[in-house]
Motif scaffolding. Structure first.
Motif, PDB file in Angstrom:
ATOM      1  N   PRO A 265       3.358  98.626   0.000  1.00 52.30           N
ATOM      2  CA  PRO A 265       2.014  98.640  -0.594  1.00 52.30           C
ATOM      3  C   PRO A 265       1.429  97.253  -0.780  1.00 52.30           C
ATOM      4  O   PRO A 265       0.212  97.088  -0.763  1.00 52.30           O
ATOM      5  N   TRP A 266       2.291  96.239  -0.945  1.00 55.79           N
ATOM      6  CA  TRP A 266       1.776  94.887  -1.143  1.00 55.79           C
ATOM      7  C   TRP A 266       1.153  94.339   0.133  1.00 55.79           C
ATOM      8  O   TRP A 266       0.198  93.561   0.084  1.00 55.79           O
ATOM      9  N   VAL A 267       1.677  94.746   1.275  1.00 54.88           N
ATOM     10  CA  VAL A 267       1.081  94.341   2.549  1.00 54.88           C
ATOM     11  C   VAL A 267      -0.316  94.942   2.674  1.00 54.88           C
ATOM     12  O   VAL A 267      -1.268  94.280   3.096  1.00 54.88           O
ATOM     13  N   GLY A 268      -0.447  96.201   2.282  1.00 52.54           N
ATOM     14  CA  GLY A 268      -1.750  96.852   2.326  1.00 52.54           C
ATOM     15  C   GLY A 268      -2.746  96.215   1.381  1.00 52.54           C
ATOM     16  O   GLY A 268      -3.932  96.100   1.699  1.00 52.54           O
ATOM     17  N   LEU A 269      -2.269  95.772   0.217  1.00 52.73           N
ATOM     18  CA  LEU A 269      -3.161  95.118  -0.740  1.00 52.73           C
ATOM     19  C   LEU A 269      -3.645  93.777  -0.203  1.00 52.73           C
ATOM     20  O   LEU A 269      -4.821  93.422  -0.350  1.00 52.73           O
ATOM     21  N   ALA A 270      -2.744  93.025   0.434  1.00 51.66           N
ATOM     22  CA  ALA A 270      -3.138  91.742   1.020  1.00 51.66           C
ATOM     23  C   ALA A 270      -4.137  91.939   2.154  1.00 51.66           C
ATOM     24  O   ALA A 270      -5.128  91.201   2.269  1.00 51.66           O
ATOM     25  N   ALA A 271      -3.895  92.951   2.989  1.00 57.72           N
ATOM     26  CA  ALA A 271      -4.830  93.239   4.077  1.00 57.72           C
ATOM     27  C   ALA A 271      -6.182  93.675   3.526  1.00 57.72           C
ATOM     28  O   ALA A 271      -7.236  93.319   4.063  1.00 57.72           O
ATOM     29  N   ALA A 272      -6.147  94.433   2.431  1.00 62.11           N
ATOM     30  CA  ALA A 272      -7.395  94.898   1.817  1.00 62.11           C
ATOM     31  C   ALA A 272      -8.228  93.731   1.302  1.00 62.11           C
ATOM     32  O   ALA A 272      -9.465  93.780   1.338  1.00 62.11           O
ATOM     33  N   ALA A 273      -7.570  92.678   0.825  1.00 57.58           N
ATOM     34  CA  ALA A 273      -8.300  91.505   0.348  1.00 57.58           C
ATOM     35  C   ALA A 273      -9.101  90.866   1.480  1.00 57.58           C
ATOM     36  O   ALA A 273     -10.263  90.475   1.296  1.00 57.58           O
ATOM     37  N   TRP A 274      -8.500  90.779   2.668  1.00 56.32           N
ATOM     38  CA  TRP A 274      -9.209  90.228   3.826  1.00 56.32           C
ATOM     39  C   TRP A 274     -10.389  91.115   4.215  1.00 56.32           C
ATOM     40  O   TRP A 274     -11.471  90.620   4.557  1.00 56.32           O
ATOM     41  N   VAL A 275     -10.177  92.425   4.173  1.00 55.31           N
ATOM     42  CA  VAL A 275     -11.264  93.348   4.509  1.00 55.31           C
ATOM     43  C   VAL A 275     -12.412  93.208   3.515  1.00 55.31           C
ATOM     44  O   VAL A 275     -13.591  93.210   3.891  1.00 55.31           O
ATOM     45  N   GLN A 276     -12.081  93.042   2.240  1.00 47.48           N
ATOM     46  CA  GLN A 276     -13.118  92.912   1.224  1.00 47.48           C
ATOM     47  C   GLN A 276     -13.927  91.630   1.401  1.00 47.48           C
ATOM     48  O   GLN A 276     -15.133  91.610   1.161  1.00 47.48           O
ATOM     49  N   VAL A 277     -13.274  90.562   1.799  1.00 43.93           N
ATOM     50  CA  VAL A 277     -14.013  89.324   2.073  1.00 43.93           C
ATOM     51  C   VAL A 277     -14.985  89.539   3.232  1.00 43.93           C
ATOM     52  O   VAL A 277     -16.141  89.107   3.191  1.00 43.93           O
ATOM     53  N   ALA A 278     -14.521  90.230   4.270  1.00 45.43           N
ATOM     54  CA  ALA A 278     -15.391  90.507   5.415  1.00 45.43           C
ATOM     55  C   ALA A 278     -16.484  91.506   5.068  1.00 45.43           C
ATOM     56  O   ALA A 278     -17.557  91.506   5.680  1.00 45.43           O
ATOM     57  N   ALA A 279     -16.229  92.351   4.063  1.00 48.42           N
ATOM     58  CA  ALA A 279     -17.162  93.429   3.735  1.00 48.42           C
ATOM     59  C   ALA A 279     -18.415  92.947   3.019  1.00 48.42           C
ATOM     60  O   ALA A 279     -19.338  93.732   2.812  1.00 48.42           O
ATOM     61  N   GLY A 280     -18.470  91.686   2.660  1.00 51.46           N
ATOM     62  CA  GLY A 280     -19.655  91.181   1.973  1.00 51.46           C
ATOM     63  C   GLY A 280     -20.739  90.701   2.910  1.00 51.46           C
ATOM     64  O   GLY A 280     -21.539  89.831   2.547  1.00 51.46           O
ATOM     65  N   ASN A 281     -20.791  91.268   4.120  1.00 54.24           N
ATOM     66  CA  ASN A 281     -21.772  90.775   5.093  1.00 54.24           C
ATOM     67  C   ASN A 281     -23.213  91.016   4.658  1.00 54.24           C
ATOM     68  O   ASN A 281     -24.122  90.337   5.117  1.00 54.24           O
ATOM     69  N   GLY A 282     -23.430  91.968   3.769  1.00 59.34           N
ATOM     70  CA  GLY A 282     -24.787  92.216   3.296  1.00 59.34           C
ATOM     71  C   GLY A 282     -25.359  91.071   2.483  1.00 59.34           C
ATOM     72  O   GLY A 282     -26.584  90.935   2.357  1.00 59.34           O
ATOM     73  N   TYR A 283     -24.473  90.228   1.933  1.00 62.67           N
ATOM     74  CA  TYR A 283     -24.936  89.080   1.151  1.00 62.67           C
ATOM     75  C   TYR A 283     -25.535  87.980   2.030  1.00 62.67           C
ATOM     76  O   TYR A 283     -26.088  87.008   1.515  1.00 62.67           O
ATOM     77  N   ASN A 284     -25.404  88.126   3.337  1.00 57.37           N
ATOM     78  CA  ASN A 284     -25.846  87.068   4.247  1.00 57.37           C
ATOM     79  C   ASN A 284     -27.333  87.098   4.564  1.00 57.37           C
ATOM     80  O   ASN A 284     -27.833  86.193   5.233  1.00 57.37           O
ATOM     81  N   PHE A 285     -28.034  88.116   4.115  1.00 64.19           N
ATOM     82  CA  PHE A 285     -29.442  88.245   4.487  1.00 64.19           C
ATOM     83  C   PHE A 285     -30.263  86.993   4.179  1.00 64.19           C
ATOM     84  O   PHE A 285     -31.078  86.572   5.013  1.00 64.19           O
ATOM     85  N   PRO A 286     -30.088  86.350   3.018  1.00 63.39           N
ATOM     86  CA  PRO A 286     -30.865  85.121   2.763  1.00 63.39           C
ATOM     87  C   PRO A 286     -30.563  83.992   3.741  1.00 63.39           C
ATOM     88  O   PRO A 286     -31.400  83.096   3.915  1.00 63.39           O
TER      89      PRO A 286
END
Length: 226
Positions: free
Chosen positions: A13-34
């Motif tokens: 589960p810790w591997v999945g949590l670490a991978a999820a952190a990377w996905v969450q960083v990538a998931a903020g693409n909506g903040y790029n509009f400005p």
């Protein structure tokens, strides 16, 4: 020696949590509009009202999370691939229009493309959040806080990337958002449901110390003026 409760599953589960952190960083693409909105207005000749409506499309896409929530409750985390497809198609259309590779695309199509592109955030975030909260049922609050923290710093990460690696180029940023979902494709393999622990595991609190510390420190690191 303390009796450590182990968790079964295709991946720790810790591997999945670490991978999820990377996905969450990538998931903020909506903040790029400005970062690219001014260039979009200039190149495509939009007026301020049209640009504002594109901003509304950006917000709508980020906010529609009901369907991803229903789907992830029934299907495995591979539904992350839906977010990957949405991100590729949505930002791909915007890049084609901005770079004049396909000139003359109608405004309504660009508006819809932005909704689809930013809706990928909901698919990414919901899939990793639900899966990891199920993997750590006794630490749901901690897991939720850590992952929400990573999606929060994604705006700073993208801004640093935009300024330092992409040379403040809106075209390169849109292309990066189109192709950068490779990160999520790679991480999908590691985000798997595991059999949760049957009882309290004291070692979990120790293991959570590092991601907690990172979630607290990274916002200050990326916000520090270079």
């Amino acid at each position: 020696m303390p009796n450590i409760v182990l968790k079964a599953g295709s991946r720790p589960p810790w591997v999945g949590l670490a991978a999820a952190a990377w996905v969450q960083v990538a998931a903020g693409n909506g903040y790029n509009f400005p970062l690219y909105s001014s260039a979009l207005k200039s190149v495509l000749g939009f007026n301020q009202q049209q640009l504002t409506l594109l901003g509304v499309a950006n917000d709508i896409g980020e906010s529609v999370g009901l369907i991803p929530g229903i789907v992830i409750n029934k299907l495995p985390p591979w539904v992350l691939s839906v977010g990957v497809v949405f991100c590729f198609l949505g930002y791909g259309v915007l890049w084609l229009a901005f770079s004049q590779t396909v000139p003359g695309l109608p405004y309504w199509l660009l508006w819809l493309a932005l909704v689809v592109a930013t809706n990928s955030n909901a698919w990414f975030g919901t899939a990793v959040l639900v899966t990891n909260m199920r993997n750590f049922p006794l630490s749901r609050g901690t897991v939720s806080g850590i992952l929400k923290g990573y999606v929060g710093i994604s705006a700073a990460v993208y801004t640093v990337l935009f300024n330092m690696a992409l040379g403040d180029s809106a075209s390169k940023l849109l292309l990066f958002l189109t192709l950068g979902i490779i990160i999520c494709l790679a991480m999908m393999f590691f985000i798997r449901p595991c059999t949760p622990a049957s009882g309290e595991d004291s070692s979990v609190h120790v293991h959570f110390f590092s991601p907690k510390l990172q979630a607290l420190c990274l916002p200050f690191i990326f916000s520090y003026p270079l």
